[in-house]
Motif scaffolding. Structure first.
Motif, PDB file in Angstrom:
ATOM      1  N   THR A   1       0.199   1.509  -9.458  1.00 41.23           N
ATOM      2  CA  THR A   1      -0.538   0.947 -10.394  1.00 41.23           C
ATOM      3  C   THR A   1      -1.814   1.572  -9.631  1.00 41.23           C
ATOM      4  O   THR A   1      -3.631   1.144  -9.909  1.00 41.23           O
ATOM      5  CB  THR A   1      -0.610  -0.453  -9.937  1.00 41.23           C
ATOM      6  OG1 THR A   1      -0.581  -0.472  -8.338  1.00 41.23           O
ATOM      7  CG2 THR A   1       0.366  -0.892 -10.142  1.00 41.23           C
ATOM      8  N   ALA A   2      -1.944   2.667  -9.354  1.00 41.64           N
ATOM      9  CA  ALA A   2      -2.745   3.259  -8.256  1.00 41.64           C
ATOM     10  C   ALA A   2      -4.332   4.433  -9.393  1.00 41.64           C
ATOM     11  O   ALA A   2      -2.881   4.080 -10.720  1.00 41.64           O
ATOM     12  CB  ALA A   2      -2.764   4.724  -6.663  1.00 41.64           C
TER      13      ALA A   2
ATOM     14  N   PHE B   1      -1.864  -8.156  -6.379  1.00 45.67           N
ATOM     15  CA  PHE B   1      -2.230  -8.094  -7.126  1.00 45.67           C
ATOM     16  C   PHE B   1      -1.036  -7.744  -8.094  1.00 45.67           C
ATOM     17  O   PHE B   1       0.210  -7.845  -9.200  1.00 45.67           O
ATOM     18  CB  PHE B   1      -2.550  -6.386  -7.067  1.00 45.67           C
ATOM     19  CG  PHE B   1      -3.702  -6.361  -6.850  1.00 45.67           C
ATOM     20  CD1 PHE B   1      -5.100  -6.319  -7.462  1.00 45.67           C
ATOM     21  CD2 PHE B   1      -4.433  -6.212  -5.578  1.00 45.67           C
ATOM     22  CE1 PHE B   1      -6.591  -6.119  -7.525  1.00 45.67           C
ATOM     23  CE2 PHE B   1      -5.459  -6.563  -5.077  1.00 45.67           C
ATOM     24  CZ  PHE B   1      -6.622  -6.015  -5.578  1.00 45.67           C
TER      25      PHE B   1
ATOM     26  N   TYR C   1     -11.691   5.053 -14.189  1.00 45.00           N
ATOM     27  CA  TYR C   1     -10.418   5.233 -13.748  1.00 45.00           C
ATOM     28  C   TYR C   1      -9.725   6.296 -14.777  1.00 45.00           C
ATOM     29  O   TYR C   1      -9.309   5.480 -16.067  1.00 45.00           O
ATOM     30  CB  TYR C   1     -10.289   4.585 -12.991  1.00 45.00           C
ATOM     31  CG  TYR C   1     -11.171   3.349 -12.423  1.00 45.00           C
ATOM     32  CD1 TYR C   1     -11.291   3.930 -11.460  1.00 45.00           C
ATOM     33  CD2 TYR C   1     -12.192   2.947 -12.764  1.00 45.00           C
ATOM     34  CE1 TYR C   1     -12.280   2.770 -10.252  1.00 45.00           C
ATOM     35  CE2 TYR C   1     -12.820   2.183 -12.744  1.00 45.00           C
ATOM     36  CZ  TYR C   1     -13.059   2.476 -10.565  1.00 45.00           C
ATOM     37  OH  TYR C   1     -14.538   2.137 -10.480  1.00 45.00           O
TER      38      TYR C   1
ATOM     39  N   ARG D   1      -6.901  -3.575 -10.156  1.00 47.75           N
ATOM     40  CA  ARG D   1      -7.059  -2.353  -9.160  1.00 47.75           C
ATOM     41  C   ARG D   1      -8.074  -1.592  -9.236  1.00 47.75           C
ATOM     42  O   ARG D   1      -9.358  -1.663  -8.889  1.00 47.75           O
ATOM     43  CB  ARG D   1      -6.049  -1.885  -9.073  1.00 47.75           C
ATOM     44  CG  ARG D   1      -4.401  -1.962  -8.389  1.00 47.75           C
ATOM     45  CD  ARG D   1      -3.828  -0.833  -7.422  1.00 47.75           C
ATOM     46  NE  ARG D   1      -2.102  -1.518  -7.193  1.00 47.75           N
ATOM     47  CZ  ARG D   1      -2.583  -2.115  -6.185  1.00 47.75           C
ATOM     48  NH1 ARG D   1      -3.753  -2.074  -5.095  1.00 47.75           N
ATOM     49  NH2 ARG D   1      -1.696  -2.843  -5.399  1.00 47.75           N
TER      50      ARG D   1
ATOM     51  N   GLY E   1       0.787  -1.028   0.005  1.00 45.77           N
ATOM     52  CA  GLY E   1      -0.024  -0.165   0.488  1.00 45.77           C
ATOM     53  C   GLY E   1       1.048   1.344   0.059  1.00 45.77           C
ATOM     54  O   GLY E   1       0.474   2.215   0.017  1.00 45.77           O
TER      55      GLY E   1
ATOM     56  N   ALA F   1     -11.423  -4.041  -8.670  1.00 44.97           N
ATOM     57  CA  ALA F   1     -10.846  -4.477  -6.686  1.00 44.97           C
ATOM     58  C   ALA F   1     -11.787  -3.170  -6.481  1.00 44.97           C
ATOM     59  O   ALA F   1     -13.119  -3.490  -5.835  1.00 44.97           O
ATOM     60  CB  ALA F   1      -9.564  -4.400  -6.516  1.00 44.97           C
ATOM     61  N   ASP F   2     -11.601  -1.954  -7.248  1.00 42.30           N
ATOM     62  CA  ASP F   2     -12.572  -0.953  -6.699  1.00 42.30           C
ATOM     63  C   ASP F   2     -14.538  -0.576  -7.537  1.00 42.30           C
ATOM     64  O   ASP F   2     -14.979  -0.248  -6.637  1.00 42.30           O
ATOM     65  CB  ASP F   2     -12.283   0.683  -7.270  1.00 42.30           C
ATOM     66  CG  ASP F   2     -13.192   1.742  -6.413  1.00 42.30           C
ATOM     67  OD1 ASP F   2     -12.336   1.751  -5.587  1.00 42.30           O
ATOM     68  OD2 ASP F   2     -13.894   2.083  -7.388  1.00 42.30           O
TER      69      ASP F   2
ATOM     70  N   ASP G   1       2.680  -0.042  -5.605  1.00 42.99           N
ATOM     71  CA  ASP G   1       0.989   0.463  -5.265  1.00 42.99           C
ATOM     72  C   ASP G   1       0.685   2.236  -5.819  1.00 42.99           C
ATOM     73  O   ASP G   1       0.210   2.377  -6.797  1.00 42.99           O
ATOM     74  CB  ASP G   1       0.854   1.031  -3.747  1.00 42.99           C
ATOM     75  CG  ASP G   1       1.164  -0.467  -3.164  1.00 42.99           C
ATOM     76  OD1 ASP G   1       0.429  -1.684  -3.243  1.00 42.99           O
ATOM     77  OD2 ASP G   1       2.312  -0.853  -2.428  1.00 42.99           O
TER      78      ASP G   1
ATOM     79  N   TYR H   1     -13.582 -11.887  -8.823  1.00 40.80           N
ATOM     80  CA  TYR H   1     -13.506 -11.521  -8.262  1.00 40.80           C
ATOM     81  C   TYR H   1     -13.822 -12.228  -6.414  1.00 40.80           C
ATOM     82  O   TYR H   1     -14.754 -12.529  -6.821  1.00 40.80           O
ATOM     83  CB  TYR H   1     -13.042 -10.676  -7.782  1.00 40.80           C
ATOM     84  CG  TYR H   1     -12.388  -9.655  -8.276  1.00 40.80           C
ATOM     85  CD1 TYR H   1     -11.965  -9.782  -9.671  1.00 40.80           C
ATOM     86  CD2 TYR H   1     -11.186  -8.062  -7.602  1.00 40.80           C
ATOM     87  CE1 TYR H   1     -10.890  -8.842 -10.329  1.00 40.80           C
ATOM     88  CE2 TYR H   1     -10.652  -7.901  -8.549  1.00 40.80           C
ATOM     89  CZ  TYR H   1      -9.859  -7.817  -9.806  1.00 40.80           C
ATOM     90  OH  TYR H   1      -8.869  -7.824 -10.154  1.00 40.80           O
TER      91      TYR H   1
ATOM     92  N   ALA I   1      -2.010  -5.537 -13.507  1.00 46.71           N
ATOM     93  CA  ALA I   1      -2.242  -4.906 -11.697  1.00 46.71           C
ATOM     94  C   ALA I   1      -3.128  -3.768 -11.931  1.00 46.71           C
ATOM     95  O   ALA I   1      -4.143  -3.828 -10.690  1.00 46.71           O
ATOM     96  CB  ALA I   1      -0.559  -4.755 -11.464  1.00 46.71           C
TER      97      ALA I   1
ATOM     98  N   ASP J   1     -10.363  -9.367  -4.049  1.00 44.40           N
ATOM     99  CA  ASP J   1      -9.316 -10.136  -4.208  1.00 44.40           C
ATOM    100  C   ASP J   1      -9.750 -11.011  -5.829  1.00 44.40           C
ATOM    101  O   ASP J   1     -10.783 -11.746  -5.918  1.00 44.40           O
ATOM    102  CB  ASP J   1      -8.734 -11.061  -3.396  1.00 44.40           C
ATOM    103  CG  ASP J   1      -8.333 -10.911  -1.918  1.00 44.40           C
ATOM    104  OD1 ASP J   1      -7.886  -9.565  -1.983  1.00 44.40           O
ATOM    105  OD2 ASP J   1      -9.075 -11.142  -1.288  1.00 44.40           O
TER     106      ASP J   1
END
Length: 282
Positions: free
Chosen positions: A20-21, A203, A30, A55, A12, A58-59, A17, A121, A51, A65
């Motif tokens: 890939t954010a 990830f 996004y 992400r 994190g 995942a949001d 991190d 997921y 990755a 996961d």
């Protein structure tokens, strides 16, 4: 590994991190600036891209996961601005499925789709402990007996950006290509981690399956081996410590080859598997 890498970054709060954010612009939309730090020559690495989309999904999805992620690489991604669009396909109690696409812009300002993903997921921590497997961890020499990019007498021009961000130590028996004597076996094995010491999570496993040199090198071929399709199965949350990655190719035909990857954690658990189809420039 350098002394600086011994100061471990936390999950994190590492370069991986940050790079890939994704930033949510609107529901299912996004923004991201693809980092040049994860390129091989001039192309953005496919595992890094996976990755990024992972992400975003995942949001979007109620589960966090990735269990299975299948990606088709349509055009080569470049460092710079990109847009990820996601859709929910189905939500269930234990699994949710979604799709995502990453777009960039051409010289005329038109959107070009780079990669399209379909993924399911769930919650890795809710899986039962029962394991029945005939799979065995790869036989790789100890870390201090393996070799990484820093051990090479000279870096490969233009190809070191991603390797600067990895702790990658290759099994000497799969390094014949680097010495001008490829084995012809189509095998690649290595210890794998992130250079800043960040432990693996689901990830970063998406990156690990696509971060080693291509098996085509040990088949006596050189040059870029672009991924056409890549499917990854995440089997459990990895334990802290370096990973072991084994990749094999059994068939090169018609200018295409498959790469089957296994990723094992420090607790000798098979934490990820993948298969990809890649194109070879003969």
């Amino acid at each position: 590994m350098s002394e600086a890498a011994l100061v471990q970054a936390a999950i994190g709060d590492s370069e991986f991190d940050r790079d890939t954010a994704v930033t949510r612009r609107a529901p299912g939309v996004y923004d991201i600036d693809l980092s040049a730090g994860w390129t091989i020559i001039n192309a953005v690495n496919g595992g890094y891209l996976l990755a990024v989309l992972g992400r975003a999904l995942a949001d979007t999805l109620p589960h966090g996961d990735p269990f299975t992620v299948s990606a088709h690489y349509l055009t080569a991604s470049e460092p710079g601005p990109a847009v990820v669009r996601t859709d929910v396909v189905r939500t269930g109690r234990t699994l949710s499925t979604g799709q995502a696409s990453l777009f960039q812009y051409d010289e005329a300002g038109r959107e070009v789709e780079r990669i399209r993903v379909l993924a399911s997921y769930g919650d890795l921590d809710a899986l039962p402990d029962d394991v029945r497997t005939s799979a065995k961890p790869p036989a790789i020499p100890p870390l201090d007996q393996c070799f990484g990019p820093a051990d090479s007498p000279a870096p490969v021009p233009g190809s070191s950006a991603i390797t600067d961000r990895l702790m990658l130590k290759l099994d000497p028996s799969t390094l014949g290509w680097a010495l001008g004597s490829p084995s012809g076996k189509g095998e690649m094995r290595a210890w794998f981690g992130l250079a800043d010491g960040r432990d693996a999570d689901p990830f970063s496993l998406l990156l690990a399956v696509d971060a080693l040199p291509p098996t085509a090198f040990e088949l006596g071929l050189s040059g870029w081996v672009p991924t056409v399709e890549l499917t990854v199965h995440i089997r459990c949350r990895p334990a802290p410590g370096p990973l072991r990655v084994s990749i094999t190719t059994r068939n090169l035909a018609g200018g295409f080859l498959e790469e089957d990857a296994e990723v094992w954690d420090s607790a000798d658990r098979l934490v990820a598997q993948s298969r990809q189809l890649a194109r070879v420039r003969l």
